[in-house]
Design an enzyme around this catalytic site. Structure first.
Site, PDB file in Angstrom:
ATOM      1  N   SER A  64       0.970  -1.066  -0.346  1.00 46.79           N
ATOM      2  CA  SER A  64       0.594   0.290  -0.216  1.00 46.79           C
ATOM      3  C   SER A  64       0.782   0.736  -0.476  1.00 46.79           C
ATOM      4  O   SER A  64       1.920   1.687   0.146  1.00 46.79           O
ATOM      5  CB  SER A  64      -0.683   0.307   1.163  1.00 46.79           C
ATOM      6  OG  SER A  64      -1.750  -1.283   1.298  1.00 46.79           O
TER       7      SER A  64
HETATM    8  N1  SAH Z   1      -0.767  -4.543   3.878  1.00 45.15           N
HETATM    9  C1  SAH Z   1       0.009  -5.246   2.950  1.00 45.15           C
HETATM   10  C2  SAH Z   1      -0.787  -4.812   1.758  1.00 45.15           C
HETATM   11  C3  SAH Z   1      -1.693  -5.531   0.976  1.00 45.15           C
HETATM   12  S1  SAH Z   1      -2.312  -6.149  -0.062  1.00 45.15           S
HETATM   13  C4  SAH Z   1       1.260  -4.497   2.819  1.00 45.15           C
HETATM   14  O1  SAH Z   1       2.000  -3.426   3.670  1.00 45.15           O
HETATM   15  O2  SAH Z   1       2.256  -4.523   1.873  1.00 45.15           O
HETATM   16  C5  SAH Z   1      -3.815  -6.758   0.293  1.00 45.15           C
HETATM   17  C6  SAH Z   1      -3.073  -8.162   0.325  1.00 45.15           C
HETATM   18  O3  SAH Z   1      -4.539  -9.104   0.754  1.00 45.15           O
HETATM   19  C7  SAH Z   1      -2.900  -8.957  -0.891  1.00 45.15           C
HETATM   20  O4  SAH Z   1      -1.926  -9.149  -0.197  1.00 45.15           O
HETATM   21  C8  SAH Z   1      -3.715  -9.864  -1.293  1.00 45.15           C
HETATM   22  O5  SAH Z   1      -3.124 -10.788  -1.270  1.00 45.15           O
HETATM   23  C9  SAH Z   1      -4.737 -10.324   0.350  1.00 45.15           C
HETATM   24  N2  SAH Z   1      -5.585 -10.436   0.103  1.00 45.15           N
HETATM   25  C10 SAH Z   1      -7.068 -10.582  -0.182  1.00 45.15           C
HETATM   26  N3  SAH Z   1      -7.686 -11.167   0.030  1.00 45.15           N
HETATM   27  C11 SAH Z   1      -7.290 -12.267   1.582  1.00 45.15           C
HETATM   28  C12 SAH Z   1      -7.681 -12.896   2.716  1.00 45.15           C
HETATM   29  N4  SAH Z   1      -9.139 -13.013   2.854  1.00 45.15           N
HETATM   30  N5  SAH Z   1      -7.380 -13.098   3.329  1.00 45.15           N
HETATM   31  C13 SAH Z   1      -6.154 -12.617   3.625  1.00 45.15           C
HETATM   32  N6  SAH Z   1      -5.669 -12.178   2.613  1.00 45.15           N
HETATM   33  C14 SAH Z   1      -6.524 -11.501   2.089  1.00 45.15           C
END
Ligand code: SAH
Length: 215
Positions: A64
């Protein structure tokens, strides 16, 4: 870029993109100024690790934008004794920042190779109060509940009641919610007994939350 250049770029990010755009929580600003974001991006992106934008981390996912991470952490108002759950740990960057602000962080990541890489980075950086779990976190972690704070870092079509139930009394939940899978409104719910107070925090664009409590 060398260590000094990255440190200078990080300080500039905090001053211009975070403080300059209205982030006022000094603990959040300090933590963002301490975590090396360049360690959470792909080697070819190290030179733009402190640009105020999301960057690809592989598997169609992103780390993000720094401003949005700061906004979410400020909204969670983490106290040193708090336990945080992050759903969508991705690169582990937000986990690493949050771990400096509260007692412990459980991060859940659906894409297993990302979860493995995040856990390895946190270990290399000596973050001892965070754990990464691989799997669908869209319905939270009932086995570890309650949490003082829950951060959802992927966009869901609606608030999952199961997550609100995993908040401790006084707990805060922050999540991007929206009918489109790529544009959402960042919302916060604060628990007061069986009541939840909702605050809207503005428009955001997250990758979709995929799973039982998401898309
Ligand atoms: N907070 C992260 C960025 C997140 S991007 C950072 O600091 O890098 C969103 C993430 O959510 C992605 O990696 C995606 O794979 C994950 N995601 C999507 N659906 C999910 C779920 N049901 N459970 C866990 N992770 C999930």
């Amino acid at each position: 870029m060398g260590r000094i250049d990255q440190a200078a770029a990080r300080a500039r990010m905090v001053a211009e993109h975070l403080r300059g755009r209205g982030i006022g929580d000094e603990r959040v600003l300090r933590a963002m100024g301490e975590v090396p974001r360049e360690r959470f991006v792909r080697p070819e992106d190290e030179g733009r690790a402190y640009a105020d934008r999301a960057l690809p981390i592989g598997h169609d996912q992103t780390i993000s934008q720094p401003y949005v991470v700061a906004l979410m952490l400020e909204a969670l108002a983490l106290r040193p004794e708090d336990r945080l759950l992050e759903i969508g740990a991705g690169s582990g960057y937000a986990v690493a920042v949050a771990a400096r602000l509260c007692a412990s962080v459980l991060g859940i990541e659906r894409v297993e190779p990302l979860a493995v890489a995040a856990a390895r980075r946190l270990e290399e950086l000596g973050v001892a109060n965070a754990v990464i779990r691989a799997g669908d976190g869209s319905l939270g972690a009932p086995d570890e509940a309650p949490f003082d704070a829950i951060l959802v870092s992927a966009g869901a079509p609606a608030v999952a009641p199961a997550l609100l139930e995993q908040l401790a009394d006084g707990g805060r939940y922050v999540a991007p919610i929206g009918r489109s899978s790529w544009a959402q409104e960042l919302v916060r719910y604060t628990r007061d007994g069986e009541e939840y107070r909702r605050t809207a925090l503005g428009g955001v664009a997250f990758v979709p939350l995929i799973g039982a409590g998401g898309w």
